[in-house]
Design an enzyme around this catalytic site. Structure first.
Site, PDB file in Angstrom:
ATOM      1  N   LYS A  80     -35.798  49.532  41.781  1.00  0.00           N
ATOM      2  CA  LYS A  80     -36.595  49.608  40.553  1.00  0.00           C
ATOM      3  C   LYS A  80     -36.098  48.614  39.500  1.00  0.00           C
ATOM      4  O   LYS A  80     -36.884  47.902  38.888  1.00  0.00           O
ATOM      5  CB  LYS A  80     -36.561  51.031  39.974  1.00  0.00           C
ATOM      6  CG  LYS A  80     -37.105  52.098  40.908  1.00  0.00           C
ATOM      7  CD  LYS A  80     -37.100  53.478  40.268  1.00  0.00           C
ATOM      8  CE  LYS A  80     -35.721  53.948  39.863  1.00  0.00           C
ATOM      9  NZ  LYS A  80     -34.783  54.142  41.007  1.00  0.00           N
ATOM     10  N   ARG A 106     -20.701  50.189  39.945  1.00  0.00           N
ATOM     11  CA  ARG A 106     -20.888  51.374  39.116  1.00  0.00           C
ATOM     12  C   ARG A 106     -20.079  52.539  39.679  1.00  0.00           C
ATOM     13  O   ARG A 106     -20.058  52.752  40.881  1.00  0.00           O
ATOM     14  CB  ARG A 106     -22.376  51.753  39.076  1.00  0.00           C
ATOM     15  CG  ARG A 106     -23.142  51.008  38.003  1.00  0.00           C
ATOM     16  CD  ARG A 106     -24.617  51.175  38.118  1.00  0.00           C
ATOM     17  NE  ARG A 106     -25.072  52.553  38.226  1.00  0.00           N
ATOM     18  CZ  ARG A 106     -26.349  52.914  38.256  1.00  0.00           C
ATOM     19  NH1 ARG A 106     -27.287  51.994  38.176  1.00  0.00           N
ATOM     20  NH2 ARG A 106     -26.691  54.170  38.361  1.00  0.00           N
ATOM     21  N   ARG A 113     -26.741  62.241  43.586  1.00  0.00           N
ATOM     22  CA  ARG A 113     -27.913  61.617  42.945  1.00  0.00           C
ATOM     23  C   ARG A 113     -29.136  61.766  43.833  1.00  0.00           C
ATOM     24  O   ARG A 113     -30.235  62.003  43.342  1.00  0.00           O
ATOM     25  CB  ARG A 113     -27.628  60.143  42.628  1.00  0.00           C
ATOM     26  CG  ARG A 113     -26.711  60.011  41.416  1.00  0.00           C
ATOM     27  CD  ARG A 113     -26.017  58.681  41.361  1.00  0.00           C
ATOM     28  NE  ARG A 113     -26.939  57.584  41.197  1.00  0.00           N
ATOM     29  CZ  ARG A 113     -26.681  56.337  41.582  1.00  0.00           C
ATOM     30  NH1 ARG A 113     -25.550  56.045  42.177  1.00  0.00           N
ATOM     31  NH2 ARG A 113     -27.560  55.400  41.379  1.00  0.00           N
ATOM     32  N   ARG A 146     -38.480  60.848  34.859  1.00  0.00           N
ATOM     33  CA  ARG A 146     -37.908  61.382  36.096  1.00  0.00           C
ATOM     34  C   ARG A 146     -38.196  62.869  36.259  1.00  0.00           C
ATOM     35  O   ARG A 146     -37.815  63.450  37.285  1.00  0.00           O
ATOM     36  CB  ARG A 146     -36.395  61.159  36.108  1.00  0.00           C
ATOM     37  CG  ARG A 146     -35.973  59.818  36.700  1.00  0.00           C
ATOM     38  CD  ARG A 146     -34.490  59.617  36.437  1.00  0.00           C
ATOM     39  NE  ARG A 146     -33.801  58.886  37.442  1.00  0.00           N
ATOM     40  CZ  ARG A 146     -33.324  57.640  37.287  1.00  0.00           C
ATOM     41  NH1 ARG A 146     -33.566  56.985  36.182  1.00  0.00           N
ATOM     42  NH2 ARG A 146     -32.644  57.069  38.231  1.00  0.00           N
ATOM     43  N   ARG A 186     -24.059  47.371  45.753  1.00  0.00           N
ATOM     44  CA  ARG A 186     -24.590  46.910  44.453  1.00  0.00           C
ATOM     45  C   ARG A 186     -23.469  46.479  43.503  1.00  0.00           C
ATOM     46  O   ARG A 186     -22.466  47.166  43.344  1.00  0.00           O
ATOM     47  CB  ARG A 186     -25.398  48.049  43.802  1.00  0.00           C
ATOM     48  CG  ARG A 186     -25.829  47.761  42.381  1.00  0.00           C
ATOM     49  CD  ARG A 186     -26.993  48.589  41.934  1.00  0.00           C
ATOM     50  NE  ARG A 186     -26.689  49.998  41.717  1.00  0.00           N
ATOM     51  CZ  ARG A 186     -27.608  50.889  41.350  1.00  0.00           C
ATOM     52  NH1 ARG A 186     -28.867  50.526  41.158  1.00  0.00           N
ATOM     53  NH2 ARG A 186     -27.276  52.144  41.186  1.00  0.00           N
TER      54      ARG A 186
HETATM   55  P1  ADP Z   1     -30.460  54.225  39.473  1.00  0.00           P
HETATM   56  O1  ADP Z   1     -30.383  52.740  39.233  1.00  0.00           O
HETATM   57  O2  ADP Z   1     -29.514  54.693  40.529  1.00  0.00           O
HETATM   58  O3  ADP Z   1     -31.848  54.718  39.725  1.00  0.00           O
HETATM   59  P2  ADP Z   1     -30.163  54.591  36.648  1.00  0.00           P
HETATM   60  O4  ADP Z   1     -29.364  53.415  36.271  1.00  0.00           O
HETATM   61  O5  ADP Z   1     -31.617  54.532  36.406  1.00  0.00           O
HETATM   62  O6  ADP Z   1     -29.896  54.930  38.173  1.00  0.00           O
HETATM   63  O7  ADP Z   1     -29.587  55.895  35.950  1.00  0.00           O
HETATM   64  C1  ADP Z   1     -28.198  56.154  35.891  1.00  0.00           C
HETATM   65  C2  ADP Z   1     -27.980  57.592  35.424  1.00  0.00           C
HETATM   66  O8  ADP Z   1     -28.518  57.766  34.113  1.00  0.00           O
HETATM   67  C3  ADP Z   1     -28.682  58.643  36.275  1.00  0.00           C
HETATM   68  O9  ADP Z   1     -27.879  59.034  37.387  1.00  0.00           O
HETATM   69  C4  ADP Z   1     -28.877  59.783  35.278  1.00  0.00           C
HETATM   70  O10 ADP Z   1     -27.687  60.518  35.105  1.00  0.00           O
HETATM   71  C5  ADP Z   1     -29.148  59.029  33.971  1.00  0.00           C
HETATM   72  N1  ADP Z   1     -30.597  58.821  33.757  1.00  0.00           N
HETATM   73  C6  ADP Z   1     -31.279  57.650  33.818  1.00  0.00           C
HETATM   74  N2  ADP Z   1     -32.588  57.820  33.542  1.00  0.00           N
HETATM   75  C7  ADP Z   1     -32.753  59.155  33.318  1.00  0.00           C
HETATM   76  C8  ADP Z   1     -33.879  59.978  33.011  1.00  0.00           C
HETATM   77  N3  ADP Z   1     -35.124  59.478  32.875  1.00  0.00           N
HETATM   78  N4  ADP Z   1     -33.669  61.313  32.841  1.00  0.00           N
HETATM   79  C9  ADP Z   1     -32.441  61.833  32.957  1.00  0.00           C
HETATM   80  N5  ADP Z   1     -31.338  61.125  33.265  1.00  0.00           N
HETATM   81  C10 ADP Z   1     -31.478  59.782  33.443  1.00  0.00           C
HETATM   82  P1  ADP Z   2     -32.641  51.034  41.395  1.00  0.00           P
HETATM   83  O1  ADP Z   2     -32.833  50.483  40.007  1.00  0.00           O
HETATM   84  O2  ADP Z   2     -33.883  51.622  41.965  1.00  0.00           O
HETATM   85  O3  ADP Z   2     -31.478  51.953  41.483  1.00  0.00           O
HETATM   86  P2  ADP Z   2     -31.623  48.355  42.062  1.00  0.00           P
HETATM   87  O4  ADP Z   2     -32.668  47.400  41.627  1.00  0.00           O
HETATM   88  O5  ADP Z   2     -30.401  48.491  41.223  1.00  0.00           O
HETATM   89  O6  ADP Z   2     -32.293  49.802  42.357  1.00  0.00           O
HETATM   90  O7  ADP Z   2     -31.226  47.934  43.554  1.00  0.00           O
HETATM   91  C1  ADP Z   2     -30.175  48.597  44.278  1.00  0.00           C
HETATM   92  C2  ADP Z   2     -29.394  47.558  45.102  1.00  0.00           C
HETATM   93  O8  ADP Z   2     -30.236  47.068  46.159  1.00  0.00           O
HETATM   94  C3  ADP Z   2     -28.969  46.326  44.324  1.00  0.00           C
HETATM   95  O9  ADP Z   2     -27.712  45.896  44.819  1.00  0.00           O
HETATM   96  C4  ADP Z   2     -30.061  45.287  44.625  1.00  0.00           C
HETATM   97  O10 ADP Z   2     -29.545  43.945  44.588  1.00  0.00           O
HETATM   98  C5  ADP Z   2     -30.442  45.662  46.046  1.00  0.00           C
HETATM   99  N1  ADP Z   2     -31.886  45.472  46.323  1.00  0.00           N
HETATM  100  C6  ADP Z   2     -32.928  45.724  45.498  1.00  0.00           C
HETATM  101  N2  ADP Z   2     -34.097  45.488  46.122  1.00  0.00           N
HETATM  102  C7  ADP Z   2     -33.801  45.075  47.378  1.00  0.00           C
HETATM  103  C8  ADP Z   2     -34.590  44.672  48.533  1.00  0.00           C
HETATM  104  N3  ADP Z   2     -35.920  44.684  48.481  1.00  0.00           N
HETATM  105  N4  ADP Z   2     -33.927  44.322  49.644  1.00  0.00           N
HETATM  106  C9  ADP Z   2     -32.574  44.341  49.683  1.00  0.00           C
HETATM  107  N5  ADP Z   2     -31.783  44.696  48.654  1.00  0.00           N
HETATM  108  C10 ADP Z   2     -32.371  45.065  47.511  1.00  0.00           C
END
Ligand code: ADP
Ligand code: ADP
Ligand code: ZN
Length: 219
Positions: free
Chosen positions: A13, A160, A171, A88, A127
């Site tokens: 995302k 992270r 998660r 979420r 990541r």
């Molecule tokens: P990811 O990249 O793994 O999807 P995020 O960076 O979006 O995770 O979020 C990191 C953490 O921040 C989550 O594990 C959660 O604890 C908190 N968080 C992020 N967005 C939300 C939301 N919309 N509602 C509640 N908690 C959130």
């Molecule tokens: P989210 O925000 O949903 O948690 P991220 O954008 O942080 O996801 O992506 C998670 C990890 O996967 C990062 O290390 C990113 O570089 C990698 N990644 C994202 N999209 C792809 C893809 N289509 N193929 C391979 N690796 C990816």
């Protein structure tokens, strides 16, 4: 235009939101990034959020909703935004609808990015994030040119704390979009499912194609 990206952690995302925001000239609102900034600043919000983030749980709705409402009140959000990681929960989705409605706006499309658990775990364990500009890297799929250094800003790359396997399991347990959340958008034909398992460019293409399709109908 107001777009939202839904999906479990690690489906790409953040990676996609940055690209789409740049391509379409939209503001990128990432609640995870906002919470991490608050943690770095050691603010009251940051200390509260950290206690949930460390356990892989969601920060409570009340806190998250208030933070987002303050953000969308800023002038730079007036023309539209792409929400990444928000909403979420069903409660957050309803609050977003209401907040946009008060501003005579609405969510135009909800893009649901999916991937298998195996793919998710591999993505999160590889990541790396730039601590300068927030750029997202991956050991195999998007390696930096120089080890541990950001291509763009020369910042240091960090993993992270919540990408450790034990927290990733939590998660995945707490943070998949619920059936109710998906139904909220599916029931009014706003939801598009996107296969997130292709390479980064392929997923961007699919997302942009879905957005183009509904763009014609947007005010
Ligand atoms: P990811 O990249 O793994 O999807 P995020 O960076 O979006 O995770 O979020 C990191 C953490 O921040 C989550 O594990 C959660 O604890 C908190 N968080 C992020 N967005 C939300 C939301 N919309 N509602 C509640 N908690 C959130
Ligand atoms: P989210 O925000 O949903 O948690 P991220 O954008 O942080 O996801 O992506 C998670 C990890 O996967 C990062 O290390 C990113 O570089 C990698 N990644 C994202 N999209 C792809 C893809 N289509 N193929 C391979 N690796 C990816
Ligand atoms: Zn950087």
């Amino acid at each position: 235009m107001y777009l939202i990206l839904l999906g479990p952690p690690g489906t790409g995302k953040g990676t996609q939101a940055k690209r789409i925001a740049e391509r379409l000239g939209l503001l990128h609102i990432a609640t995870g990034d906002m919470f991490r900034e608050a943690v770095q600043q050691d603010s009251e919000l940051g200390r509260l959020a950290k206690s949930y983030m460390d356990r892989g749980e969601l920060v409570p709705d009340e806190v998250t909703i208030a933070m987002v409402e303050e953000r969308i009140d800023q002038p730079d959000a007036r023309e539209g935004a792409i929400f990444d990681g928000y909403p979420r929960t069903l409660e957050q989705a309803r609050a977003l609808d209401e907040a946009l409605r008060r501003r005579d706006k609405a969510v135009d499309i909800a893009l649901h990015v999916t991937a298998s658990d195996d793919v998710i775990v591999r993505r999160l364990s590889g990541r790396w994030l730039c601590d300068g500009c927030g750029e997202i890297y991956h050991e195999q799929h998007r390696p930096p040119k120089q080890e541990s250094k950001c291509d763009g800003c020369d910042g240091q790359l960090k993993q992270r704390a919540d990408d450790k396997p034990a927290v990733v399991r939590e998660r995945l347990r707490h943070q998949r979009p619920s059936v109710e959340l998906l139904a909220h958008y599916r029931d009014r034909d706003d939801l598009v499912d996107i296969d997130g398992e292709g390479d980064i460019d392929a997923v961007t293409r699919d997302l942009l194609a879905a957005i183009e399709k509904i763009k014609a109908t947007v005010r």
